[in-house]
Design a protein around this motif. Structure first.
Motif, PDB file in Angstrom:
ATOM      1  N   UNK A 187      49.361  44.794  32.344  1.00 58.40           N
ATOM      2  CA  UNK A 187      50.385  44.317  31.401  1.00 58.40           C
ATOM      3  C   UNK A 187      50.392  43.088  31.162  1.00 58.40           C
ATOM      4  N   UNK A 188      50.325  42.188  32.488  1.00 58.72           N
ATOM      5  CA  UNK A 188      50.351  40.718  32.134  1.00 58.72           C
ATOM      6  C   UNK A 188      49.253  39.801  32.552  1.00 58.72           C
ATOM      7  N   UNK A 189      48.180  40.381  33.182  1.00 58.21           N
ATOM      8  CA  UNK A 189      46.973  39.927  33.495  1.00 58.21           C
ATOM      9  C   UNK A 189      46.760  39.558  35.099  1.00 58.21           C
ATOM     10  N   UNK A 190      45.609  39.467  35.555  1.00 60.82           N
ATOM     11  CA  UNK A 190      45.337  39.282  36.811  1.00 60.82           C
ATOM     12  C   UNK A 190      45.436  38.050  37.495  1.00 60.82           C
ATOM     13  N   UNK A 191      45.810  37.636  38.749  1.00 63.03           N
ATOM     14  CA  UNK A 191      45.812  36.255  39.265  1.00 63.03           C
ATOM     15  C   UNK A 191      44.715  35.567  39.175  1.00 63.03           C
ATOM     16  N   UNK A 192      44.686  34.252  38.671  1.00 62.72           N
ATOM     17  CA  UNK A 192      43.562  33.413  38.114  1.00 62.72           C
ATOM     18  C   UNK A 192      42.547  33.340  39.085  1.00 62.72           C
ATOM     19  N   UNK A 193      42.698  33.640  40.586  1.00 67.65           N
ATOM     20  CA  UNK A 193      41.623  33.445  41.465  1.00 67.65           C
ATOM     21  C   UNK A 193      41.043  34.715  41.980  1.00 67.65           C
ATOM     22  N   UNK A 194      41.477  35.850  41.089  1.00 63.60           N
ATOM     23  CA  UNK A 194      40.883  37.204  41.728  1.00 63.60           C
ATOM     24  C   UNK A 194      39.310  37.365  41.625  1.00 63.60           C
ATOM     25  N   UNK A 195      38.503  36.828  40.886  1.00 63.05           N
ATOM     26  CA  UNK A 195      37.225  37.268  41.017  1.00 63.05           C
ATOM     27  C   UNK A 195      36.462  36.683  42.334  1.00 63.05           C
TER      28      UNK A 195
END
Length: 777
Positions: A597-605
């Motif tokens: 819905x809102x996007x993953x946290x920026x450091x997920x990868x």
């Protein structure tokens, strides 16, 4: 008996004794085991003046009910709560100028919002994001019957600490209005088309006491006050004068806003180390800790209590012995810091040396970096604290430690490891601390280890997130448009932020609402990140990059008693395992759905969430540890969904102490066993008896109290839970003051071997411990 009753508007009415009976019937409704005549006799004995006020009558009912509370008749605490509730209703009605009726005790919700926004008590967002029609609609949702869920101590705590008053200290806000305002504020940035339903859902979760928000959120959400919504923070201090003083300033600013602080000092050089090549000039970490101690005392939390700061140091740091003596009541006062809490960071290798009665070596981190020449991929020097063992029994830390031991010129102090452990245990029995932080266990289980290192924990030992120091890069004079300014440039480190709330297990589990509850709790926590305005910019930045949350639980012993499960049993261990696996599954799935819905946290990868290592390392997907409530196939499906969609939050699960909020909810704190069957809350002029929750002829057999319980069973349960908790748990050990040293050591060795990441206080009947209110989610 009195002749007259004085009303709030100073009108006098003739006293009518029959109205006492009507009032008693109202507050005793559905409390079937209570003797009305005993209550009335107590009330009449307290009304001996000729003229009394309505408030004095309410107080007489409250006090009379409290006097009757016993282990055998715990229901009287609810009678006392209803008398107190009536008093709150009357005060709010008078102060807000509306008529209160027994069946309709709440006034206009819109008028409350409008008036308190105009007077500067509530935040303007409550009127900016919600129309009058919407606020009226939410006012209709408010359910006064939920106020009957509170016992006396819970309602008193809520009214004294959390409800909004005007600037003259008068009661304005009522319990259900506090919950609705929290819900409105936490959801105000949600899309317009779904905002109202989300507010109602959050209100449902809180009003039914299926959950509690953390103390800062409970206190500050929707209010125009200086406080913020996060519970606590963790800073990592750079080994420089600028870094040390900047950290102290940041700690002061956060303490002022009501946050509890953890501070890692393992990078600061030891006493006797060189400064700019000058030998034996460093005074070590103790003077800086004393400075933090002064900050804790002088910069209080919103004017209500002194600041709360915990400092952590590695067991291989040269200053560790003086660090362990920080809170002792004897010795050199210049080396003491009595208002600080302290924790010790322990690698596996140290615990192995303790068990084998081997030697241990202490080093200065500055000398290690200067001598050993270890560097990271960017050429920055590394110390021993920057390594950990990637597997049990082998890894980089023990290799680097041995290199340091074998180096011919690196100075060190060598002593028996057991002697250090004895100092640790001595301090714990005298002061309750240091906390124990098992650094290898923590970092092996860190789902974001690809982006950093966890050096220490927070004030309550449940938060485990990546840390790094903020470094002052340069300071220069800049002239622009005729104005000269000093511009300071800093490289922000990972400054940890804790955002907390907790499930009331003893209400939510029997009600079967976990599947509905966990998603709204996750959203509430995630929204705190976007709403919060943290003065320390590196904390704000870290919060945005990782979006870490900490959903917790309380009421575990309460739930076990209701379920008829003995604490000291394999059944309890297995129940913990299955229950916390289910909560973890729901939590990860909720965060994944938020990511869609809102996007993953920026450091997920590259994280363990992304690679799937999080799931495989815990035995969720190979069929080896099939859960009672979650199947291997469900875990496999979720692992694939997480890889595809990401998760919203880098860390999600943390069990906080829940001190004051579990009192409001009328349950047992956190994951702790019950302290006493009948405890007492000390007030200014009287003591309030507080029986165990839902105490009855059935549950009493399952309420074995904390100091009677074999702590090894508590460790076994904590171990079963830990597999499902990506952060940690505020896990206390309860011991007798005369515990044998070998028994005490066995507890620590058991906790370490069982994979528990931290232990919190060592509690003894001889100790009185002040806890962090900020983390009491």
């Amino acid at each position: 008996m009195p002749s007259f009753v004085t009303k709030p508007n100073n009108r006098q009415l003739a006293f009518d004794s029959e109205r006492l009976g009507i009032y008693a019937d109202r507050i005793l409704e559905e409390l079937n085991k209570i003797d009305k005549e005993r209550l009335l006799r107590g009330v009449q004995s307290k009304l001996r003046r000729d003229v009394v006020t309505g408030e004095e009558i309410s107080s007489a009912f409250t006090m009379s009910a409290l006097e009757l509370v016993t282990k055998e008749e715990p229901e009287w605490k609810f009678a006392a709560a209803r008398a107190l509730l009536t008093s709150l209703y009357k005060k709010a009605a008078v102060n807000r100028r509306y008529k209160s009726y027994p069946d309709q005790p709440y006034g206009s919700f819109y008028h409350l919002i409008s008036d308190l926004c105009k007077s500067g008590i509530y935040r303007e967002e409550l009127l900016e994001y919600y129309t009058k029609e919407q606020i009226d609609e939410l006012g209709e949702v408010i359910d006064p019957s939920c106020d009957l869920l509170f016992d006396y101590i819970g309602l008193l705590t809520l009214s004294e600490r959390y409800l909004a008053n005007d600037f003259e200290g008068r009661t304005m806000e009522l319990p259900q209005e506090r919950y609705m305002v929290i819900a409105m504020y936490l959801m105000h940035k949600e899309p317009t088309e779904k905002r109202m339903e989300l507010v109602k859902e959050a209100y449902w979760a809180m009003s039914n006491i299926y959950m509690t928000a953390a103390t800062p959120t409970m206190s500050n959400a929707g209010k125009k006050v200086a406080g913020q919504l996060s519970s606590c923070f963790i800073d990592t201090v750079d080994d420089s004068l600028e870094g040390i003083f900047d950290s102290n300033t940041d700690v002061a600013r956060l303490s002022k806003m009501g946050g509890g602080i953890g501070v890692y000092l393992g990078k600061v050089r030891a006493r006797g180390s060189d400064i700019r090549g000058h030998k034996n000039t460093s005074s070590g970490v103790i003077p800086w800790i004393r400075q933090l101690n002064n900050t804790a005392v002088s910069v209080d939390q919103l004017g209500t209590r002194k600041g709360a700061i915990a400092v952590y140091l590695d067991v291989f740091h040269k200053d560790i012995l003086s660090f362990l003596d920080l809170k002792l009541n004897n010795g050199d006062e210049r080396m003491r810091a009595h208002d600080i809490f302290h924790g010790i960071c322990l690698p596996d290798l140290f615990m192995e040396a303790v068990e084998a009665r081997g030697e241990w070596n202490l080093f200065c981190p500055h000398e290690v970096k200067k001598t050993m020449g270890w560097k990271d991929a960017n050429g920055r020097p590394l110390g021993l604290e920057d390594f950990y063992d990637e597997e049990v029994g082998k890894g980089e830390f023990r290799e680097k430690y041995q290199e340091a031991v074998d180096h011919p010129t690196l100075s060190r102090i060598t002593m028996p490891a057991i002697d250090i452990m004895k100092r640790i245990m001595k301090s714990q029995l005298e002061t309750g601390t240091p906390y124990m932080f098992y650094r290898d266990t923590v970092n092996r289980a860190n789902p974001n280890r690809n982006h950093g290192m966890v050096y220490s924990s927070n004030l309550c030992t449940e938060i485990m997130q990546n840390q790094s120091p903020t470094v002052v890069e340069q300071e220069e004079l800049v002239t622009k448009d005729g104005q000269t300014r000093i511009v300071i440039s800093k490289i922000p480190g990972d400054f940890v932020v804790c955002n907390l709330n907790s499930i009331h297990l003893a209400r939510a589990v029997p009600a079967g609402v976990l599947d509905r509850l966990v998603p709204i709790q996750t959203r509430m926590l995630d929204n705190v990140i976007d709403i919060n305005n943290i003065e320390v910019l590196q904390a704000q930045y870290t919060n945005s990059q990782y979006r870490a949350i900490g959903l917790g639980t309380f009421g575990l012993h309460h739930l076990l008693a209701l379920e008829g499960i003995r604490w000291e049993s394999e059944e309890a261990v297995q129940y913990n395992d299955a229950l916390y696996e289910k909560i973890n599954f729901l939590l990860i799935r909720s965060s994944m759905e938020l990511a869609i819905e809102k996007g993953r946290y920026p450091k997920f990868t590259g994280s363990d969430w992304d690679t799937g290592h999080y799931f495989t390392s815990r035995g969720y997907v190979d069929g080896s540890r099939e859960g009672k409530f979650v199947t291997t196939e469900q875990w496999k499906e979720l692992m694939g969904q997480v890889h595809e969609n990401g998760v919203r939050n880098a860390w999600m699960f943390a069990i906080a102490p829940n001190g004051s909020t579990s009192i409001i909810a009328g349950s047992t704190a956190s994951i702790d066993p019950l302290y006493e069957l009948l405890s007492y809350e000390e007030k200014t002029t009287y003591k309030v008896a507080n029986p165990a929750p839902d105490l009855s002829e059935k549950t009493i057999w399952y309420y074995k109290t904390a100091f009677m319980i074999d702590q090894h069973w508590s460790i076994n349960m904590a171990s079963a839970r830990q597999r499902h908790i990506d952060q940690a748990q505020s896990f206390n050990l309860y011991v007798r003051p005369d515990i044998k040293a070998t028994e005490f050591l066995d507890l620590h060795l058991h906790a370490w071997k069982a994979g528990i990441k931290t232990t919190y206080y060592v509690r003894s009947r001889a100790l009185t411990i002040e806890e962090c209110e900020s983390c009491a989610s």
